[in-house]
Structure formats: C-alpha cells, structure tokens
Design an enzyme around this catalytic site. Structure first.
Site, mmCIF file in Angstrom:
data_model
loop_
_atom_site.group_PDB
_atom_site.id
_atom_site.type_symbol
_atom_site.label_atom_id
_atom_site.label_comp_id
_atom_site.label_asym_id
_atom_site.label_seq_id
_atom_site.Cartn_x
_atom_site.Cartn_y
_atom_site.Cartn_z
ATOM 1 N N GLU A 185 -11.639 -55.637 53.856
ATOM 2 C CA GLU A 185 -11.615 -56.886 53.064
ATOM 3 C C GLU A 185 -11.880 -58.142 53.903
ATOM 4 O O GLU A 185 -11.168 -59.159 53.798
ATOM 5 C CB GLU A 185 -10.276 -56.981 52.329
ATOM 6 C CG GLU A 185 -10.036 -55.779 51.423
ATOM 7 C CD GLU A 185 -8.677 -55.771 50.731
ATOM 8 O OE1 GLU A 185 -7.949 -56.785 50.790
ATOM 9 O OE2 GLU A 185 -8.336 -54.741 50.147
ATOM 10 N N GLU A 301 -10.790 -46.304 46.622
ATOM 11 C CA GLU A 301 -9.467 -46.645 46.059
ATOM 12 C C GLU A 301 -9.503 -46.755 44.533
ATOM 13 O O GLU A 301 -8.865 -47.584 43.938
ATOM 14 C CB GLU A 301 -8.975 -47.970 46.655
ATOM 15 C CG GLU A 301 -8.963 -48.012 48.161
ATOM 16 C CD GLU A 301 -8.416 -49.307 48.721
ATOM 17 O OE1 GLU A 301 -7.796 -50.088 47.951
ATOM 18 O OE2 GLU A 301 -8.569 -49.554 49.929
HETATM 19 O O1 G3I Z 1 9.224 -50.274 48.363
HETATM 20 C C1 G3I Z 1 9.495 -51.223 49.418
HETATM 21 C C2 G3I Z 1 10.840 -51.879 49.195
HETATM 22 O O2 G3I Z 1 11.873 -50.879 49.254
HETATM 23 C C3 G3I Z 1 11.046 -52.915 50.277
HETATM 24 O O3 G3I Z 1 12.239 -53.607 50.034
HETATM 25 C C4 G3I Z 1 9.891 -53.897 50.299
HETATM 26 C C5 G3I Z 1 10.061 -54.839 51.464
HETATM 27 O O4 G3I Z 1 8.828 -55.338 51.844
HETATM 28 O O5 G3I Z 1 8.642 -53.201 50.469
HETATM 29 C C6 G3I Z 1 8.423 -52.287 49.427
HETATM 30 O O6 G3I Z 1 7.220 -51.632 49.716
HETATM 31 C C7 G3I Z 1 6.056 -52.331 49.316
HETATM 32 C C8 G3I Z 1 5.130 -51.248 48.727
HETATM 33 O O7 G3I Z 1 3.832 -51.794 48.471
HETATM 34 C C9 G3I Z 1 5.689 -50.674 47.446
HETATM 35 O O8 G3I Z 1 5.814 -51.660 46.521
HETATM 36 C C10 G3I Z 1 5.437 -52.926 50.577
HETATM 37 O O9 G3I Z 1 6.186 -54.009 51.033
HETATM 38 C C11 G3I Z 1 4.017 -53.369 50.305
HETATM 39 O O10 G3I Z 1 3.380 -53.713 51.538
HETATM 40 C C12 G3I Z 1 3.221 -52.244 49.666
HETATM 41 O O11 G3I Z 1 1.978 -52.777 49.299
HETATM 42 C C13 G3I Z 1 0.856 -51.937 49.535
HETATM 43 C C14 G3I Z 1 -0.294 -52.901 49.821
HETATM 44 O O12 G3I Z 1 -1.535 -52.194 49.935
HETATM 45 C C15 G3I Z 1 -0.073 -53.658 51.115
HETATM 46 O O13 G3I Z 1 -0.039 -52.749 52.191
HETATM 47 C C16 G3I Z 1 0.575 -51.089 48.298
HETATM 48 O O14 G3I Z 1 1.571 -50.101 48.133
HETATM 49 C C17 G3I Z 1 -0.795 -50.436 48.443
HETATM 50 O O15 G3I Z 1 -1.147 -49.744 47.259
HETATM 51 C C18 G3I Z 1 -1.855 -51.500 48.721
HETATM 52 O O16 G3I Z 1 -3.094 -50.869 48.905
HETATM 53 C C19 G3I Z 1 -4.200 -51.784 49.117
HETATM 54 C C20 G3I Z 1 -5.119 -51.177 50.146
HETATM 55 O O17 G3I Z 1 -4.397 -50.920 51.336
HETATM 56 C C21 G3I Z 1 -6.322 -52.075 50.381
HETATM 57 N N1 G3I Z 1 -7.036 -52.347 49.133
HETATM 58 C C22 G3I Z 1 -6.174 -52.899 48.071
HETATM 59 C C23 G3I Z 1 -4.995 -51.977 47.818
HETATM 60 C C24 G3I Z 1 -4.145 -52.515 46.682
HETATM 61 O O18 G3I Z 1 -3.599 -53.748 47.047
#
Ligand code: G3I
Length: 392
Positions: A185, A301
């Site tokens: 990105e 994705e």
């Molecule tokens: O579940 C935990 C929670 O217990 C905790 O308190 C909290 C604290 O930060 O984090 C929570 O986890 C979050 C997780 O999503 C589940 O909700 C993470 O912070 C968060 O970083 C995570 O976001 C991920 C995001 O990328 C950022 O890394 C998403 O799962 C994931 O699906 C998303 O994937 C991205 C690709 O990497 C790149 N392209 C877009 C795609 C969608 O945004």
C-alpha cells in the site's frame, strides 16, 4: 487499509455542487442504494450450481492455479474445525498478523533491536506441517508499526532499521516462503505527489528509493521467494480507482526499468458491490498492462464488504457471489494471474466484522463459508470461476 468513502458517479456529480451540497450529497447518497438499485445488483435466476465433489484447492490446481486464505495463530489454534477447513480447501496460507511488525496478539518486533518469532514460527510450522504454500505479509507498510518505531525512526537510522528487519526476518524463513508482499500500500494519489506515492514514515525517512531498496534486500536474503508489491483500490470504474491504477502502473514501470527484483503485483480485491461500478474492460486492461511488464499477478485479499447490500441473507448472498464470479471471471482470463486468496475462509473471522460493520448490526457475509462453517454461494462462485478458467 483505511476506510475509504467510495465515490459513485451520483455522489461525484453531487459533490461538484459545492461543500454544502456535498454534505447533503453524502446524506442523500447514503440512501442511493434504494430498492431498484439493489434489484439491479441481483438476478434471482442466476445459476451458481457447481459440478463434481472437488474442493476449491482441487479446482484451482486442475487449472494450474492456487487458492488460499489468510488467518491467524489465535484463530487456528483455538478452532480445529476452522483449521481443518483451511487445510481441506487451501493450498496457500497468509498470516493475517504474524509477519507484520505488530498486529493483533502478535508482536514480531517488540523493540528496536528485538525480534519475537514465536507466533511467526508457529505459522511457518503450521504451513509446513500441512504442506501449504506460505506467503510473507508484509515487510514494509505504513500500518501495524509498533509505537517505538514512530518514536525512533529518522533519516539517519531508517536504512539500518529496514536492512536489519528484512535481513533478519527474510533469512529466517528463506526457502519456506512462496512469495513476499515486500511493500504494501505505498500508493495514495490523494497525498498529492506527482509519483502518487503515499506519504509514510518510510518515504519521509528514506526517500522514494525505499521501495527499490526493500526489494533488493529481500531478493538478497531469499533468492527463491517471489517478490510482490501489494495494494488495494484497483478494481472499479471510479476516478479514485482509475487514479490508483495509473499510479501503481507508473510505480511498476519505474521499478522494472530500474532493474528492481520484483516479480509480481498483489491486487487485494476488497470488493464493494453497490458502492462502486464494476467495469470488466477497465479491469481487464489494467491486468493486461501489468502482465505486459512481465509481472505475475495474485489476487491477495479478496472479500466483499456488504454494508450497502440488503439485509435479506438470500438476496445478499446472491449479490456477493455474483460480485465474486463477475470479478474472478475477468481476472482468470489473464494468464499472468497465478493465485486467488480470500482474506479469511469463514465469516466467523472476517476483519470486516470489526472494521466495516453493517449499520443494521447484521453479521457480515463476505467469505466462502458462513460463521457456522457452512458453504455459501460465494464458495460456488469461486469454484465456478476456477472451473471455467483456462488451464495455465
Ligand atoms: O483482538 C485484539 C484485541 O484483543 C486487542 O486488545 C487489540 C489491541 O490493539 O488488538 C486487537 O487485534 C486487532 C485485530 O485486527 C483484530 O481486530 C489488531 O490490533 C489490529 O492490528 C488487527 O488489524 C489487522 C489489520 O490488517 C492491521 O494489521 C486486521 O486483522 C487485518 O485483517 C488487516 O489486514 C489488512 C492487510 O494486512 C493489508 N490490506 C488490508 C487488510 C485489511 O485492513
């Protein structure tokens, strides 16, 4: 991926009437998805039947293609049925969190000189145990950076930081990775640069060459892995997506002419039927332009945001499945396309539940299996796209 207000032609026109109109346009256009427009997205007669009792990975493999999905250690380790469904249906796996600097409960980089490979090693072992091709996602991104990064990185130490990260992480898994999303990105036209690059800590600290540097460091650390540039917002016939396709193509042309060791483009394909107009010809031309650079293409994705779609499950599932099959039938015409990966296998674990929930609070339905692990029309749509694809 940040939440993007996708402009449909109607919103575009209304926005041109000035800011006040624009505010009312957003209010009006939120309801643009009225019944006749929903109907236009649906065809109750559409046939989604599939023949043969083959899994998605078997159907893909029959055509020399790969089908995969993304998930996390915490989902897989706590849900044996989900793990089994991934192993049965997929031949490729992408860690949703564990190979990022930090995400979810995975903290690959706890400190400037620290690495914690516990979660990443678990993923690598899971993939090896089940003979799944493993994708590395992602080495260089402006999101999921630990707090210490933002407090530490500057133009003096950024190159050393990048070099240490890539050499340490990539060398650890060298020979085990099918392909890396080396840079994720990096294009954002609305940041206003002529080159369309997103203004990120990497660009600000290293300049425009950070992308080429990241690819060269990765190629040196694992000469076997395919190296991809990965991005979203490339799918639809909207000014925003057109601008992004143009800027991504410019970047790829620059990298190729520069001799950068890049092997392919990852198109994330986070789709949003009902918000954006799908134009097969525009997508087909973009795929051809990328392939003409000698690059492979992976759909990395894929899922469908259903916020604007009707609540009715039967109608919504048909529209979502139609979006998958319409998109994949265009994509799989391009012989440079080697893989299709959905961002999750089941609605039980979609990022969209948290990041793009429906206003009516109904559960989102973006993926091939529902939250109870029952196959949906999306499964049929992907199966049909593989069955109708040319053999590679
Ligand atoms: O579940 C935990 C929670 O217990 C905790 O308190 C909290 C604290 O930060 O984090 C929570 O986890 C979050 C997780 O999503 C589940 O909700 C993470 O912070 C968060 O970083 C995570 O976001 C991920 C995001 O990328 C950022 O890394 C998403 O799962 C994931 O699906 C998303 O994937 C991205 C690709 O990497 C790149 N392209 C877009 C795609 C969608 O945004």
């Amino acid at each position: 991926m940040s939440k993007i207000l996708k402009l449909t032609p109607r919103r575009n026109f209304l926005f041109g009437l000035g800011s006040l109109a624009a505010i009312s346009a957003v209010a009006i256009s939120r309801s643009f998805n009225n019944n006749q427009e929903k109907k236009a997205l649906d065809n109750p007669e559409r046939d989604f039947t599939v023949s043969q009792k083959l899994s998605l990975k078997q159907r893909a493999a029959q055509k020399g293609l790969i089908y995969g999905t993304a998930s996390t250690k915490s989902y897989l380790a706590s849900d044996p049925a989900y793990m089994a469904a991934i192993v049965e249906n997929c031949s490729m796996f992408v860690p949703e969190w564990e190979f990022k600097w930090t995400a979810g409960d995975a903290m690959l980089r706890p400190g400037v000189d620290q690495f914690d490979f516990t979660a990443a090693d678990w993923i690598a072992n899971f993939a090896a145990t089940h003979k799944l091709l493993l994708r590395g996602h992602t080495l260089v991104w402006h999101e999921s950076l630990p707090q210490w990064f933002k407090e530490t990185v500057n133009s003096e130490n950024a190159q050393q930081l990048l070099q240490k990260h890539i050499q340490t992480v990539v060398k650890r898994y060298a020979g085990k990775i099918h392909s890396w999303d080396v840079v994720n990105e990096a294009i954002e036209p609305k940041d206003g640069r002529d080159d369309g690059l997103r203004i990120t800590p990497w660009l600000e600290s290293l300049g425009t060459n950070y992308i080429d540097l990241a690819f060269r460091l990765t190629a040196e650390a694992d000469p076997k892995a395919l190296l991809f540039y990965n991005d979203y917002g490339l799918d639809y016939d909207t000014p925003k997506h057109e601008a992004k396709r143009t800027a991504v193509l410019k970047l790829l042309e620059r990298l190729k002419s520069n001799g950068t060791p890049i092997h392919g483009l990852g198109i994330q394909a986070h789709l949003s039927p009902g918000k954006n107009k799908f134009n097969p010809e525009k997508l087909r031309q973009f795929l051809q332009d990328v392939a003409s650079l000698g690059l492979k293409i992976m759909i990395t994705e894929m899922d469908v945001a259903d916020q604007e779609l009707p609540r009715d499950i039967e109608l919504r599932d048909r529209i979502i499945a139609g979006a998958y099959e319409d998109y994949l039938s265009v994509v799989l015409e391009e012989s440079a396309v080697i893989a299709v990966i959905t961002w999750g296998l089941s609605d039980r674990y979609s990022w969209l539940s948290e990041f793009q929930p429906r206003s009516d609070k109904a559960a989102v339905r973006p993926l091939p299996f529902d939250a109870q692990m029952r196959r949906k029309l999306v499964w049929n749509a992907i199966a049909r796209a593989f069955d109708n694809a040319q053999r590679r």
